[in-house]
Design an enzyme around this catalytic site. Structure first.
Site, PDB file in Angstrom:
ATOM      1  N   HIS A  10       0.561  -1.373  -0.098  1.00  0.00           N
ATOM      2  CA  HIS A  10       0.301  -0.321   0.229  1.00  0.00           C
ATOM      3  C   HIS A  10       0.975   1.588   0.429  1.00  0.00           C
ATOM      4  CE1 HIS A  10      -2.960   3.067   1.097  1.00  0.00           C
ATOM      5  NE2 HIS A  10      -2.569   3.242   2.196  1.00  0.00           N
ATOM      6  N   ARG A  68     -10.180  11.971  -0.197  1.00  0.00           N
ATOM      7  CA  ARG A  68      -8.899  11.286  -0.356  1.00  0.00           C
ATOM      8  C   ARG A  68      -8.572  13.011  -0.940  1.00  0.00           C
ATOM      9  NH1 ARG A  68      -5.868   7.383   1.132  1.00  0.00           N
ATOM     10  NH2 ARG A  68      -7.448   5.527   1.276  1.00  0.00           N
ATOM     11  N   THR A 105     -14.952   5.433  10.920  1.00  0.00           N
ATOM     12  CA  THR A 105     -13.749   3.927  10.982  1.00  0.00           C
ATOM     13  C   THR A 105     -14.943   3.148  11.673  1.00  0.00           C
ATOM     14  OG1 THR A 105     -12.005   5.508  11.834  1.00  0.00           O
ATOM     15  CG2 THR A 105     -12.356   2.579  11.564  1.00  0.00           C
ATOM     16  N   GLU A 134      -5.987   3.252  -4.919  1.00  0.00           N
ATOM     17  CA  GLU A 134      -5.067   1.952  -5.307  1.00  0.00           C
ATOM     18  C   GLU A 134      -5.165   1.297  -6.862  1.00  0.00           C
ATOM     19  OE1 GLU A 134      -2.471   0.099  -2.500  1.00  0.00           O
ATOM     20  OE2 GLU A 134      -4.117   1.117  -1.039  1.00  0.00           O
TER      21      GLU A 134
END
Lengths: 438, 438
Positions: A143, A245, A265, A382
């Site tokens: 990552h 992001r 979370t 990713e």
């Protein structure tokens, strides 16, 4: 890593759904949770097949006794349970195995009680512990490398990465268990003009992580030695470290992520105990030639040999349209906990190495666990190369980042020849709109 | 910012030390704390001159009644007290003023009680709240600029600085009140070889900050509007954000500081209430030409006019040798809370803008408060240019960074013509060796 009779794959439960080879919760798992039962009380619960055992009630009625009963006797969250010495948690595991195994003389009493063995729908699962602090690591090297590559093609992890188990403090107060919706955050988004605008996040992402709970704490000024660190890890869960992001990119220099993470979370509700995971420990990630050996405070032969974890991980997505059309969730990626560069023991020892205390029930996250292959990347950042190559779903929908109504599920399962497979149960949440924030 | 009779500088207390013009705690201050008294109970206490009033006992014995008594009636930390609506805290302030003012009919009863008005030595002051979370901002622009300059000569703050009240989650569990020693951390220090070594920190620093406490909380998904944000700030303290510069430099890319901060934070024990500080509010730092106007969610006319704070701050150092020689602490620097680029209301509104909840008693730090002048730099990193120009103490000793045995004290005082000066009491700690960590 001493295995014992509780790991014997041939033992079966009188709870028949626990004997399904596909279940996450066979007799060999027995994960602990904290639940509010039909009577309203908050108690220690145990997953077995598709059912849930109220262990507190089993202790109160004498079906669990001795050490096992003492461990689960107190109501409330699991902080006190997890803080117990390892041999007491092992005693609880043995007692639960005996109680739930085929041939148990208490099976009828448990069934007849009517309040002790519950359907999943009857129990509201809470965060297992009162999470005093939540520290998130960055231990997934694939990552870290993939993120560097997106920023600078050909970029590698930073020079500190192979020395330091990098981490940051995250927000304990906004951790919630699977099943709670997650509100899209709003925040400052940098526009092409060079000026930011306050608006709903347009790049909402998940992160595939595992979490682990501190059992016995660490006093301030008394660092935990690497050889002892595993004894402070009481159990594991799945953890989705939701990330905005666009907010993150703009806010994070120089002090790291803040509002891009603090909104939510999600964790799976079950604590899969260190005992249950014993058959699935694995060597730490080997260091290649040229990679430094960990500094002595992070270097232990036993940890190198078996401090890692082998857990098959996957992420699934179900969009609003898919749900409306009755389609099942689509697999987005698979990964494995073996891809962590640092072991849980190394993370915990590092955390205390400066004298910082840890409390029972504190939560540590591993960081996103990506693998080396393109279909093993543990976040949309990713996987879609920052939305440049959107993921295509079976129904033709595409996703660069998440849309409102998207349901994200993390799954984790431990598989090893000669052992019963165990799992973590789902870590699921659906994205809600940012409307209430504006 | 309505002032009332409690701010009248002519009112005097029958506690004579409260009438000393030099005291931090005149009748016009009445800061709240949490203390363990001689009887062992934990209760709400109030500083008055050199003495401490057990407000819980005053309520229990009927000397405080009505709303005031209700506010302080529960024992334990101040989370519940600070969560009360502003008008109830104001009612408490009025009642305390009446009780402690010259001419109070209850003066004799309080004195005669023997347990209600205590010497400072009789009370163990605790952290005022159970600190659920501690968020540290970076709102001192002269600090941010000085740090940038040290890294890159001529460097300015980053492009996000003038838009985003930058912050990170820090470690709530290692915050302690003034008087507790602070252990030098150990950690990875990068050596000239290019490899790190695990060793005691060699660049231990203080940071001059203020802290503020969340009173009424904020629900998840319900951001606090900038116009309401000040109502969620219950009071202020001094805060020393101890920093290990060598550990910090090596660990902090890309996720920010972690072990370089998590070993300790020291706060002054008294919560100087928002009411007491009303006369000392100041305009927000004006934006120069070319600096952006805050985005609407951070922009409020009242906050711009009076959302800042005017507090004279100073840092004092007393080395082991100075103590042995009977010398007083030496002044290292002076600064002022006016040098904050963002107001407390802006920090709090920003914190909740993504939907993140806040709990009563949560602690927010401002970040290091440096001023524009060379003798106003709020850390040794800045003041000594990273030890390149060590500070020279009156006895000839020099300091680039802190040595074991050094005692660092932060002080804060509010001064305005026509008002009684009030202060925060000291925020002091002595550096202990890292021996127990190795």
């Amino acid at each position: 890593m001493t295995l014992d009779g509780t790991h014997d794959p041939d033992r079966r439960s009188w709870v028949e759904t626990a004997n399904d080879p596909e279940t996450d919760f066979p007799l060999q798992n027995l994960p602990l949770g904290c639940g509010r039962g039909p009577g309203g009380g908050v108690t220690t619960v145990v997953a077995i097949g598709e059912l849930i055992l109220d262990a507190g009630r089993a202790a109160a009625t004498g079906l669990l006794d001795g050490t096992a009963a003492e461990v689960v006797r107190e109501s409330g969250r699991l902080n006190g349970v997890l803080a117990r010495p390892g041999h007491e948690l092992t005693a609880l595991r043995h007692a639960l195995t005996t109680l739930l195994e085929r041939g148990s003389p208490h099976a009828a009493a448990i069934r007849d009680d009517g309040q002790m063995l519950l359907e999943a729908e009857q129990v509201q699962l809470l965060t297992p512990t009162e999470i005093g602090s939540f520290t998130d690591f960055f231990a997934g090297i694939y990552h870290a490398r993939a993120v560097s590559e997106i920023l600078v093609p050909g970029g590698d992890v930073g020079p500190n990465y192979r020395w330091v188990p990098i981490a940051y403090q995250s927000r304990a107060g906004t951790v919630s268990v699977s099943g709670h919706r997650v509100r899209r955050p709003a925040g400052q988004l940098l526009r092409p003009s060079g000026q930011p605008e306050f608006a709903p996040c347009e790049m909402l992402d998940f992160e595939l992580e595992m979490g682990f709970y501190v059992g016995a704490g660490a006093e301030a000024g008394r660092p935990v030695a690497i050889a002892d660190a595993d004894r402070h890890v009481a159990g594991f869960c799945l953890l989705n470290d939701w990330s905005a992001r666009d907010i993150q990119r703009w806010e994070m220099a120089p002090l790291g992520p803040f509002l891009s993470k603090s909104f939510a979370t999600t964790i799976s509700p079950w604590v899969v105990t260190a005992d249950a995971l014993k058959p699935f420990r694995a060597p730490a990630m080997p260091r290649a030639g040229g990679e430094p050996r960990p500094l002595p405070y992070l270097d232990d032969p036993q940890d190198q040999a078996a401090g890692g974890l082998s857990v098959q991980l996957s992420v699934w997505l179900c969009t609003e349209r898919m749900r409306a059309d009755g389609e099942p969730p689509a697999l987005l990626l698979r990964s494995d906990a073996r891809h962590l560069y640092w072991t849980p023991a190394q993370m915990l020892a590092h955390h205390t190495s400066n004298g910082c205390s840890l409390q029972p029930g504190d939560l540590l996250g591993t960081g996103t666990i990506s693998g080396p292959a393109p279909d093993e990347l543990g976040s949309l950042l990713e996987l879609t190369e920052d939305a440049r190559r959107p993921a295509v779903l079976p129904n033709g929908e595409t996703r660069g980042y998440l849309q409102d109504g998207d349901e994200v599920t993390l799954a984790g399962r431990c598989v090893r020849d000669g052992f019963a497979s165990i799992g973590f149960g789902p870590c699921t949440a659906t994205v809600a709109s940012a409307d209430s924030l504006l």
